[in-house]
Design a protein around this motif. Structure first.
Motif, mmCIF file in Angstrom:
data_model
loop_
_atom_site.group_PDB
_atom_site.id
_atom_site.type_symbol
_atom_site.label_atom_id
_atom_site.label_comp_id
_atom_site.label_asym_id
_atom_site.label_seq_id
_atom_site.Cartn_x
_atom_site.Cartn_y
_atom_site.Cartn_z
ATOM 1 N N MET B 13 1.610 54.361 -23.276
ATOM 2 C CA MET B 13 2.471 53.352 -22.457
ATOM 3 C C MET B 13 1.809 52.305 -21.549
ATOM 4 O O MET B 13 0.671 52.459 -21.231
ATOM 5 C CB MET B 13 3.407 54.261 -21.416
ATOM 6 C CG MET B 13 4.313 54.982 -21.935
ATOM 7 S SD MET B 13 4.822 56.489 -21.049
ATOM 8 C CE MET B 13 5.316 55.673 -19.452
ATOM 9 N N ASP B 14 2.520 51.176 -21.495
ATOM 10 C CA ASP B 14 1.897 50.183 -20.605
ATOM 11 C C ASP B 14 2.775 49.961 -19.310
ATOM 12 O O ASP B 14 3.464 50.862 -19.216
ATOM 13 C CB ASP B 14 1.784 48.803 -21.348
ATOM 14 C CG ASP B 14 2.935 48.162 -21.794
ATOM 15 O OD1 ASP B 14 4.129 48.731 -21.747
ATOM 16 O OD2 ASP B 14 2.986 46.970 -22.164
ATOM 17 N N LEU B 15 2.302 49.018 -18.663
ATOM 18 C CA LEU B 15 2.829 49.005 -17.171
ATOM 19 C C LEU B 15 3.657 47.593 -16.977
ATOM 20 O O LEU B 15 3.079 46.749 -17.281
ATOM 21 C CB LEU B 15 1.625 49.392 -16.261
ATOM 22 C CG LEU B 15 1.882 49.060 -14.644
ATOM 23 C CD1 LEU B 15 2.901 50.303 -14.241
ATOM 24 C CD2 LEU B 15 0.778 49.091 -14.128
ATOM 25 N N ARG B 17 5.505 45.637 -13.726
ATOM 26 C CA ARG B 17 5.624 45.482 -12.355
ATOM 27 C C ARG B 17 6.842 44.525 -12.338
ATOM 28 O O ARG B 17 6.472 43.359 -12.693
ATOM 29 C CB ARG B 17 4.484 45.102 -11.534
ATOM 30 C CG ARG B 17 3.368 46.086 -11.854
ATOM 31 C CD ARG B 17 1.947 45.700 -10.978
ATOM 32 N NE ARG B 17 0.994 46.599 -11.468
ATOM 33 C CZ ARG B 17 0.240 47.029 -10.549
ATOM 34 N NH1 ARG B 17 0.711 47.297 -9.176
ATOM 35 N NH2 ARG B 17 -0.840 47.913 -10.879
ATOM 36 N N ALA B 84 10.041 48.249 -0.755
ATOM 37 C CA ALA B 84 9.905 49.770 -0.959
ATOM 38 C C ALA B 84 9.643 49.568 -2.608
ATOM 39 O O ALA B 84 9.989 48.587 -3.270
ATOM 40 C CB ALA B 84 11.346 50.171 -1.024
ATOM 41 N N TYR B 85 8.624 50.648 -2.606
ATOM 42 C CA TYR B 85 8.153 50.642 -4.163
ATOM 43 C C TYR B 85 8.908 51.994 -4.822
ATOM 44 O O TYR B 85 8.928 52.838 -4.286
ATOM 45 C CB TYR B 85 6.633 50.867 -4.377
ATOM 46 C CG TYR B 85 6.079 49.342 -3.629
ATOM 47 C CD1 TYR B 85 5.984 48.208 -4.590
ATOM 48 C CD2 TYR B 85 5.677 49.215 -2.331
ATOM 49 C CE1 TYR B 85 5.486 46.950 -4.086
ATOM 50 C CE2 TYR B 85 5.237 47.887 -1.914
ATOM 51 C CZ TYR B 85 4.931 47.126 -2.948
ATOM 52 O OH TYR B 85 4.403 45.818 -2.306
ATOM 53 N N ARG B 86 9.373 51.601 -6.042
ATOM 54 C CA ARG B 86 10.182 52.515 -6.733
ATOM 55 C C ARG B 86 9.508 52.757 -8.068
ATOM 56 O O ARG B 86 8.983 51.844 -8.622
ATOM 57 C CB ARG B 86 11.623 52.234 -6.997
ATOM 58 C CG ARG B 86 12.217 51.676 -5.748
ATOM 59 C CD ARG B 86 12.732 53.224 -5.191
ATOM 60 N NE ARG B 86 12.980 52.757 -3.746
ATOM 61 C CZ ARG B 86 12.672 53.708 -2.714
ATOM 62 N NH1 ARG B 86 12.642 54.925 -2.978
ATOM 63 N NH2 ARG B 86 12.909 53.126 -1.554
ATOM 64 N N TYR B 87 9.850 53.932 -8.752
ATOM 65 C CA TYR B 87 8.740 54.213 -10.023
ATOM 66 C C TYR B 87 9.821 54.871 -10.923
ATOM 67 O O TYR B 87 10.608 55.785 -10.347
ATOM 68 C CB TYR B 87 7.676 55.155 -9.590
ATOM 69 C CG TYR B 87 6.754 54.508 -8.804
ATOM 70 C CD1 TYR B 87 5.713 53.693 -9.119
ATOM 71 C CD2 TYR B 87 7.101 54.637 -7.477
ATOM 72 C CE1 TYR B 87 4.705 53.223 -8.138
ATOM 73 C CE2 TYR B 87 6.185 54.253 -6.368
ATOM 74 C CZ TYR B 87 5.208 53.302 -6.837
ATOM 75 O OH TYR B 87 4.345 52.732 -5.961
ATOM 76 N N LYS B 94 5.879 52.400 -18.044
ATOM 77 C CA LYS B 94 6.079 52.809 -16.804
ATOM 78 C C LYS B 94 6.505 51.558 -15.987
ATOM 79 O O LYS B 94 5.886 50.380 -16.385
ATOM 80 C CB LYS B 94 4.819 53.310 -16.422
ATOM 81 C CG LYS B 94 4.770 53.547 -14.745
ATOM 82 C CD LYS B 94 3.544 54.034 -14.176
ATOM 83 C CE LYS B 94 3.445 54.044 -12.642
ATOM 84 N NZ LYS B 94 3.372 55.296 -11.987
ATOM 85 N N ILE B 96 7.068 49.788 -12.218
ATOM 86 C CA ILE B 96 7.140 49.586 -10.689
ATOM 87 C C ILE B 96 7.914 48.686 -10.157
ATOM 88 O O ILE B 96 7.674 47.597 -10.571
ATOM 89 C CB ILE B 96 5.478 49.590 -10.161
ATOM 90 C CG1 ILE B 96 4.364 50.572 -10.609
ATOM 91 C CG2 ILE B 96 5.258 49.670 -8.589
ATOM 92 C CD1 ILE B 96 3.117 50.334 -10.328
ATOM 93 N N THR B 112 5.721 38.888 -0.697
ATOM 94 C CA THR B 112 4.825 40.163 -1.109
ATOM 95 C C THR B 112 5.030 40.645 -2.274
ATOM 96 O O THR B 112 4.189 41.319 -3.136
ATOM 97 C CB THR B 112 4.848 41.027 0.321
ATOM 98 O OG1 THR B 112 4.653 40.292 1.573
ATOM 99 C CG2 THR B 112 3.944 42.269 0.176
ATOM 100 N N SER B 115 4.125 39.084 -5.268
ATOM 101 C CA SER B 115 2.640 38.688 -5.689
ATOM 102 C C SER B 115 2.099 39.467 -6.631
ATOM 103 O O SER B 115 1.167 39.088 -7.254
ATOM 104 C CB SER B 115 1.872 38.849 -4.276
ATOM 105 O OG SER B 115 1.693 40.183 -3.834
ATOM 106 N N THR B 116 2.431 40.780 -6.838
ATOM 107 C CA THR B 116 1.999 41.637 -7.949
ATOM 108 C C THR B 116 3.065 41.911 -9.114
ATOM 109 O O THR B 116 2.832 42.579 -10.072
ATOM 110 C CB THR B 116 1.745 42.891 -7.248
ATOM 111 O OG1 THR B 116 2.829 43.340 -6.571
ATOM 112 C CG2 THR B 116 0.593 42.956 -6.229
ATOM 113 N N PHE B 227 -2.585 38.210 -17.089
ATOM 114 C CA PHE B 227 -3.883 38.220 -16.882
ATOM 115 C C PHE B 227 -4.856 37.096 -17.824
ATOM 116 O O PHE B 227 -4.424 36.816 -18.826
ATOM 117 C CB PHE B 227 -4.665 39.499 -17.429
ATOM 118 C CG PHE B 227 -4.053 40.826 -16.552
ATOM 119 C CD1 PHE B 227 -4.592 40.811 -15.238
ATOM 120 C CD2 PHE B 227 -3.467 41.757 -17.122
ATOM 121 C CE1 PHE B 227 -4.092 41.842 -14.448
ATOM 122 C CE2 PHE B 227 -2.967 42.626 -16.421
ATOM 123 C CZ PHE B 227 -3.206 42.912 -14.946
#
Lengths: 300, 427
Positions: B13-15, B17, B84-87, B94, B96, B112, B115-116, B227
């Protein structure tokens, strides 16, 4: 060429980055080690981050004195293999010195007293950053926690006045006497932890795997019969096939009925679980904002 | 599917966000609750707790927003204060979620969260159409260089699933988006988070929509461009010196690759010293790697003994970043205590480097609702976004933010309070 990496490798890289950043930004960090799977994974990542050098910080165990013997055996073996230094902050000492008063009654737990022993331990060692294995998916107050979490001189968390964290730039600056809690596993879920343990073939305490044990049920939570957790007359003791999803102090760690006795079956169990892992923690059931309240006071 | 296939599938799996922004009424919490609930990321005990508190609050239905509002004051006031961060995860990915409140006071939280993020979901209430807040969210996504935007036109059930309403919202949004940079990939999805239409399951009420559901889009959207794999950059985080007999001469320069690809044998240059050497080995604990690229954390050893320390950057001699003491940046002001008026002294953090910095000038402020430049009021207050010029006490090695989000971003720290007062993107 495919330059993508899997989500587990991304989480690993992020955690290693945080661990190195902690070593670089603070004078005297310490890694909080409970013997639970999250702190084991964190210590494993720390080994990776600084290899072939030893960890540039010691491990701190906040010892409630109410441990499963399996946890203690595992702890001593693990630390020896890691070649790390271990510091113990003892709740029993805090009680003996009259710094805290123990709860009484059959539901008594030393969980809340850990905060005092922890803050004492941090102060005595003059640690300015404590690495913890907390994850944001564990609990709703933790979901708002930062990687670098600022604590005032009393060790308190102010959720409304947290430093913003952008990109991968972390601000660990502080006044004298203040310290930080750092959570390298913030973005991991319970599933990620188990998958990573499998990927890296990390050795775990056998409490995590299914075994037969004498237990009783209290407030809907399955408790093991131990030196510190004894059933009352109305609580029947039964031999049950159980495992632990989290490992804390015996007085607040509930077991789950399970036949999962290896990593693959545990992963399947986690994938189909309909209860959170903290659902077996008696300490969270005390009130709706129990975790937030404890964190504000300086809990992990 | 056997257990083993199940497990190994997870390892591939990759990620992704992503960030969501929205205000109290546009159904953001319901949308997130729906994604979590339908993808089985909500557990029975969490749902029971929410049912219990919904009842005691006197809510008419189970209030899914209580799943995301974690802090006592948030639950009491019924608002989200902080990011708030949820998963959650599906067999493919996956996820985020950086869940941010959307009100103008919370611009700093949106910045904020963004930014990611690799993707941003902008929620539009189908009854209200494109409003100021929609524009603000889209602007922040473009400013932070989030290339994938999903415009989720929510509450379609309240406009009788009307295609014309949806089409005019799409057209309005496109008109506004044409004024923004960086928005590469915009996807529009008509939905009802409350009823679940086009979130996880395809809507039976909107035959006219042929596109993907929100979850399908999140699972399949291309996610490789965030990236930089061209310009080799390794900001040195920590120098590993074992002082042991076995690794007596080992000097590992560790850090997370911020761009490009490094291989053993590559000729490299160290900034700021300018010394050159060759890569001897790339280590990930006891494994030696054939190559390393962003966002991997590694330790690099060099053929020659040269002086390298934290804050230095390892690059390739034929592709060096900008090296300068005068920089221009777009910043978002974060401090509620102190504003930026004209000039000021700060600590500037950039990659693993830290220098003193003087803000020389605020060039202009942005009206983030209209995208107009404000040049007659140059005071940056909490949540303001503007362009500033900075002089640093020592050169920093950077790329423009549009080229590399890691080597192009900075934060400013107040040296008195240690507070993070600004986040900046280098132009």
């Amino acid at each position: 060429m495919d330059y993508r990496i899997t989500h587990l490798k991304q989480l690993e890289s992020e955690a290693i980055y945080i661990l190195r950043e902690t070593a670089a930004q603070f004078e005297k960090p310490v890694l909080l080690f409970s013997g639970g799977k999250d702190s084991i994974v964190m210590a494993h990542l720390a080994k990776k981050a600084f290899w072939p050098a030893k960890l540039p910080f010691p491990l701190l165990h906040v010892d409630t004195g109410h441990n499963f013997p399996e946890t203690m055996e595992y702890r001593d073996r693990f630390i020896k293999d890691l070649g790390a230094e271990l510091v113990v902050a003892s709740v029993q000492d805090a009680i003996d010195q009259g710094k805290v008063v123990e709860e009484t009654g059959h539901n008594a737990s030393r969980n809340s007293l850990q905060t005092v022993a922890l803050l004492e331990g941090l102060e005595q060692g003059q640690y300015d950053a404590a690495l913890g294995g907390g994850r944001r998916d564990e609990e709703k107050a933790r979901a708002k926690e930062r990687f670098f979490s600022h604590r005032d001189a009393f060790g308190q968390w102010d959720p409304k006045n947290q430093r913003p964290e952008l990109w991968n730039i972390f601000n660990g600056k502080k006044q004298h006497g203040e310290h930080f809690r750092v959570f390298p596993l913030s973005n991991w879920t319970e599933m990620d932890i188990w998958q990573y343990i499998k990927l890296e073939a990390i050795d775990l305490p056998n409490l995590y795997f299914s075994h037969k044990r004498d237990c009783f049920v209290r407030n809907g939570v399955i408790m093991a019969v131990t030196e510190f957790t004894q059933p009352t007359d109305s609580e029947a003791v039964e031999s049950m096939q159980v495992r632990f999803r989290t490992i804390g102090d015996t007085t607040c760690t509930g077991a789950a009925l399970s036949s999962a006795d290896n990593l693959d079956t545990i992963i399947d169990e986690v994938a189909s679980a309909r209860q959170t892992e903290r659902g077996t923690r008696a300490d969270d059931k005390r009130s709706e904002t129990a975790m937030e309240d404890r964190k504000k006071q300086g809990y992990f | 599917m056997s257990d083993n296939e199940n497990n190994s599938g997870y390892l591939d799996m990759d990620l992704l966000r992503f960030t969501t922004a929205g205000s109290v009424d546009d159904g953001k919490s319901t949308l997130i609750g729906r994604l979590l609930y339908d993808s089985k990321a909500i557990f029975e005990d969490q749902l029971e707790a929410v049912e219990k508190s919904s009842k005691s609050r006197g809510d008419a239905h189970v209030n899914l927003a209580l799943l995301t509002d974690g802090l006592r004051s948030e639950r009491e006031q019924g608002i989200t204060i902080d990011v708030a961060y949820r998963y959650f995860a599906t067999p493919r990915r996956k996820f985020i979620i950086a869940d941010t409140p959307g009100h103008i006071q919370y611009t700093r939280n949106m910045v904020t969260g963004a930014s990611t993020a690799n993707l941003a979901i902008v929620l539009v209430d189908a009854r209200k159409g494109v409003i100021e807040q929609t524009c603000r969210h889209a602007f922040i996504a473009s400013l932070l260089k989030i290339q994938n935007i999903v415009v989720c036109v929510n509450k379609m059930d309240l406009v009788e699933w009307d295609q014309k309403t949806y089409d005019s919202i799409v057209s309005d949004f496109k008109k506004f988006a044409s004024r923004l940079d960086n928005l590469v990939n915009i996807t529009f999805i008509p939905a009802s988070a409350l009823l679940g239409d086009n979130i996880v399951d395809k809507s039976k009420n909107m035959d006219w929509y042929q596109g993907p559901t929100l979850l399908y889009h999140l699972e399949t959207v291309y996610n490789g461009s965030d990236f930089n794999h061209i310009d080799a950059r390794l900001p040195v985080q920590w120098v590993i010196r074992p002082h042991s007999n076995k690794y007596h001469d080992f000097r590992g320069f560790s850090g997370r690759i911020a761009g490009g690809v490094f291989k053993p044998g590559d000729r490299v240059k160290v900034l700021p010293s300018g010394f050159e050497s060759k890569i001897k080995g790339i280590h990930s604990m006891d494994t030696e790697l054939d190559e390393a690229y962003s966002p991997m954390s590694v330790a690099i050893t060099l053929e020659d003994e040269i002086d390298v320390s934290r804050g230095d950057m390892i690059v390739k001699p034929n592709n060096v970043p900008e090296v300068a003491q005068e920089i221009e940046a777009m910043v978002c002001w974060f401090s509620s205590n102190k504003s930026l008026k004209g000039s000021g002294k700060y600590i500037l953090r950039h990659t693993t480097n830290e220098v003193q910095a003087i803000v020389k000038e605020v060039r202009y402020k942005m009206n983030i609702n209209t995208l107009h430049k404000i040049e007659d009021d140059l005071e940056l207050q909490l949540n303001d976004i503007g362009r500033i010029s900075i002089r640093t006490s020592a050169p920093i090695f950077y790329d423009s933010y549009s080229k590399n989000r890691i080597t192009g971003s900075i934060i400013l720290v107040d040296p008195m309070t240690n507070e993070t007062v600004a986040a900046g993107m280098i132009i």
